[in-house]
Design a protein around this motif. Structure first.
Motif, PDB file in Angstrom:
ATOM      1  N   PHE A   5     -47.906  19.518 -28.367  1.00 44.27           N
ATOM      2  CA  PHE A   5     -46.600  20.128 -28.142  1.00 44.27           C
ATOM      3  C   PHE A   5     -45.530  19.110 -28.520  1.00 44.27           C
ATOM      4  N   GLN A   6     -44.626  19.544 -29.346  1.00 40.88           N
ATOM      5  CA  GLN A   6     -43.571  18.642 -29.812  1.00 40.88           C
ATOM      6  C   GLN A   6     -42.589  18.309 -28.687  1.00 40.88           C
ATOM      7  N   GLY A   7     -42.257  17.041 -28.557  1.00 35.19           N
ATOM      8  CA  GLY A   7     -41.218  16.652 -27.595  1.00 35.19           C
ATOM      9  C   GLY A   7     -39.852  17.104 -28.095  1.00 35.19           C
ATOM     10  N   GLN A   8     -39.033  17.588 -27.179  1.00 30.34           N
ATOM     11  CA  GLN A   8     -37.733  18.112 -27.604  1.00 30.34           C
ATOM     12  C   GLN A   8     -36.679  17.004 -27.679  1.00 30.34           C
ATOM     13  N   PRO A   9     -35.616  17.242 -28.477  1.00 24.59           N
ATOM     14  CA  PRO A   9     -34.541  16.232 -28.502  1.00 24.59           C
ATOM     15  C   PRO A   9     -33.886  16.139 -27.131  1.00 24.59           C
ATOM     16  N   VAL A  10     -33.553  14.925 -26.745  1.00 25.54           N
ATOM     17  CA  VAL A  10     -33.003  14.715 -25.401  1.00 25.54           C
ATOM     18  C   VAL A  10     -31.537  14.301 -25.511  1.00 25.54           C
ATOM     19  N   LEU A  11     -30.694  14.988 -24.749  1.00 26.43           N
ATOM     20  CA  LEU A  11     -29.281  14.632 -24.729  1.00 26.43           C
ATOM     21  C   LEU A  11     -29.079  13.464 -23.767  1.00 26.43           C
ATOM     22  N   LYS A  12     -28.635  12.334 -24.328  1.00 26.33           N
ATOM     23  CA  LYS A  12     -28.333  11.170 -23.472  1.00 26.33           C
ATOM     24  C   LYS A  12     -26.821  11.053 -23.331  1.00 26.33           C
ATOM     25  N   ASN A  13     -26.385  10.209 -22.440  1.00 20.49           N
ATOM     26  CA  ASN A  13     -24.951  10.010 -22.183  1.00 20.49           C
ATOM     27  C   ASN A  13     -24.178   9.903 -23.512  1.00 20.49           C
ATOM     28  N   PRO A  14     -23.353  10.903 -23.850  1.00 21.32           N
ATOM     29  CA  PRO A  14     -22.703  10.905 -25.160  1.00 21.32           C
ATOM     30  C   PRO A  14     -21.667   9.786 -25.331  1.00 21.32           C
ATOM     31  N   PHE A  15     -21.223   9.195 -24.242  1.00 23.66           N
ATOM     32  CA  PHE A  15     -20.300   8.054 -24.370  1.00 23.66           C
ATOM     33  C   PHE A  15     -21.094   6.813 -24.765  1.00 23.66           C
ATOM     34  N   LEU A  16     -22.197   6.576 -24.049  1.00 18.65           N
ATOM     35  CA  LEU A  16     -22.996   5.375 -24.342  1.00 18.65           C
ATOM     36  C   LEU A  16     -23.652   5.449 -25.716  1.00 18.65           C
TER      37      LEU A  16
END
Ligand code: MFK
Ligand code: FAD
Length: 502
Positions: A5-16
């Motif tokens: 199963f493919q790992g999904q893109p993860v949203l990280k702190n958009p400022f950092l």
């Protein structure tokens, strides 16, 4: 079947995650208070707010025309997340920061940086915030006190229970670009100095707003009105309900069935005696709402740059998770070239947008030179038209970088593209904004262009050690000398912008 199963893109702190944003702020706005606020907000966006934005998409607004007993109620039912986003917007000062001016001329850059982090996760709540900001600006600039003083306080409040949003009702069936010809709504004077509006507004977004600014033609005693743009005046109206629970002077005809921006309601409204107050002099409606257009067009550009940044951020993350032909996508030079091109587009958009925000902040702090004022006027339509188009191209490319998954609805990715498509349409289409550029060139007898080239020349001079820029320096120098002649001719003849276009 199968264990992969493919790992999904993860949203990280958009400022950092945004080195360019942080670099820009480090240079211009290094204050600890700003950094800690943006960092904390970025954390909330990634962990909490993004889910609310998604909920708005999955649970779109609907219109309930009648109550169970057949009474007309015209309720626009919105999701719990949409309401939470309103409270959050007040608490986080997403409009207020621009008016508190705690950071002087950099307050707009601070506010817009926050909106830039927020926008792709906001469930389009940035739309009412843009109009709210624009309305506050108009009220501030008209200098009218009653009854809009109270409204101004609410639009710029940080208290959720006090905070109001505003609509911007300009477009009618006959004219969205050409509101001067297309507006049929009439304003009938009342004995107490107020007006009642009668007409039909064809597009009204975030229609659950508390108030609106709108255009109408004042009727004289004989019932006639002045046609064209010079017949339009600017009005303030509150959206409220009477004791019978019905909207005062408004019927919501229907909600639009839209390609994107489905998170928020866009309605067609029949104005049937809507109580209103005139904010502008009679016939100065378009010129008076121009301040709102400047602000909303800048917000539009911030959202465009933010959509690009979001898709690049997710695509970069995905490139570290997805393997093809035996190695991660990030190790395929061709894939990285694609991402690099998107990154360059995004950076260019960001820097142009922030420069316009900087100019706005200078103008509002009384620090703007004549050159700054010209540049702000010229670059506002330019940045809106350019980034609106660019966002569609970059986001579309971004979707491809997820392969087939970029096309799958419940990844949330297709919505970014659908929402980007509107950015070049509302708040002035690309062609209409191109004509606005010519309008401001003509009205300033070419001085705005002169200011632009002087600015570019100064920027290039700052990088004079870079030999590869020499041809650009020469081209700008040549253009400036030609412009000097043009400005002299323009000043002596005051041509219309139609003549300039020719
Ligand atoms: C995610 C963030 C998103 C943001 C929220 C979006 C929500 C959606 C909201 C909407 O879409 S609201 C509807 C937006 N509608 C438009 O943007 C209308 C597009 N059409 C134009 O912009 C036309 O160019 C315009 C209606 C302005 C043409 O009107 P006129 O009357 O034919 O223009 P005219 O006669 O050239 O100018 C009248 C006056 O306005 C002049 O001033 P003076 O009388 O003092 O000389 C102009 O200089 C002034 N003016 C016009 N455009 C201006 C401006 N002044 C400053 N800036 C401008 N951009
Ligand atoms: P038209 O003006 O008919 O334009 C059609 C085409 O002709 C465009 O390609 C345009 O570029 C071109 N064109 C027009 N004039 C010229 C010219 N002189 N030279 C060259 N080309 C020209 N409006 C509001 O007032 N309030 C809102 O809240 C609002 N929300 C919206 C939400 C959504 C989702 C959408 C899609 C629209 C919304 N609008 C709103 C309306 C929007 O601002 C208008 O649709 C837009 O300004 C264009 O007007 P129009 O639809 O009448 O198109």
């Amino acid at each position: 079947v199968g264990s992969f199963f493919q790992g999904q893109p993860v949203l990280k702190n958009p400022f950092l995650e945004d080195a360019l944003l942080r670099g820009y702020l480090k240079r211009h706005l290094p204050q600890e208070a700003v950094w800690s606020d943006l960092n904390a907000f970025g954390e909330r966006v990634a962990k909490e707010i993004d889910i609310w934005g998604r909920e708005c998409e999955l649970n779109p607004p609907r219109l309930v025309h009648f109550d169970p007993w057949g009474q007309r109620v015209d309720h626009i039912v919105t999701s719990a997340a949409w309401k939470r986003l309103k409270d959050l917007s007040a608490q986080e000062g997403l409009v207020a920061i621009g008016y508190e001016k705690s950071f002087g001329e950099w307050s707009r850059v601070y506010q817009m940086s926050k909106l830039y982090i927020f926008s792709p996760s906001s469930g389009l709540y940035t739309c009412p915030l843009a109009m709210t900001d624009g309305a506050a600006k108009v009220i501030q600039s008209t200098g009218v006190s009653l009854p809009v003083e109270e409204a101004y306080g609410r639009l710029t409040s940080r208290q959720p229970e006090r905070f109001w949003t505003s609509g911007q009702w300009m477009t009618e069936r006959q004219g969205g670009s050409d509101v001067g010809t297309g507006t049929e709504t009439v304003a009938v004077p009342q004995t107490d100095g107020s007006y009642k509006l009668h007409g039909f507004k064809w597009f009204t977004s975030a229609t659950d707003a508390d108030m609106t600014l709108t255009l109408a033609r004042v009727q004289d005693r004989s019932g006639s009105t002045t046609p064209g743009s010079r017949g339009l005046s600017l009005f303030y109206a509150e959206v409220s309900r009477g004791e019978d629970g019905r909207l005062r002077g408004i019927e919501v005809q229907r909600l639009k069935d839209k390609l994107g921006t489905r998170q928020m309601p866009t309605a067609e409204l029949l104005l049937d005696g809507l109580p209103a107050y005139r904010l502008s002099e009679e016939g100065r409606g378009v010129a008076s709402i121009a301040n709102m257009l400047t602000i909303t067009r800048i917000h539009n550009s911030v959202s465009a740059a933010a959509a690009m940044r979001r898709v690049v951020q997710l695509a970069r993350d995905y490139a570290t998770r997805r393997t093809a032909f035996g190695k991660l996508l990030k190790d395929h030079p061709l894939h990285m070239q694609t991402l690099a091109r998107m990154e360059v587009e995004t950076r260019a958009a960001f820097l142009l947008v922030m420069d316009v925000c900087r100019l706005l902040g200078r103008e509002e702090s009384g620090l703007a030179s004549q050159l700054d004022v010209h540049l702000l006027r010229l670059l506002t339509p330019v940045v809106k038209l350019y980034t609106g188009k660019q966002a569609v191209a970059v986001v579309s490319e971004g979707l491809e970088s997820f392969g087939g998954q970029g096309y799958i609805e419940d990844t949330g990715l297709p919505g970014i593209l659908r929402d980007a498509q509107v950015l070049s349409i509302w708040e002035g289409t690309t062609n209409v904004l191109s004509l606005d550029v010519l309008r401001c060139v003509a009205r300033s007898s070419g001085m705005v262009l002169h200011a632009y080239f002087t600015h570019i020349k100064a920027l290039l001079a700052g990088a004079s050690g870079v030999s590869s820029l020499a041809p650009a320096m020469k081209a700008v120098g040549d253009a400036l000398s030609e412009l000097e002649q043009f400005v002299q001719i323009a000043a002596s003849r005051s041509p219309s912008y139609h003549e300039l276009a020719a």
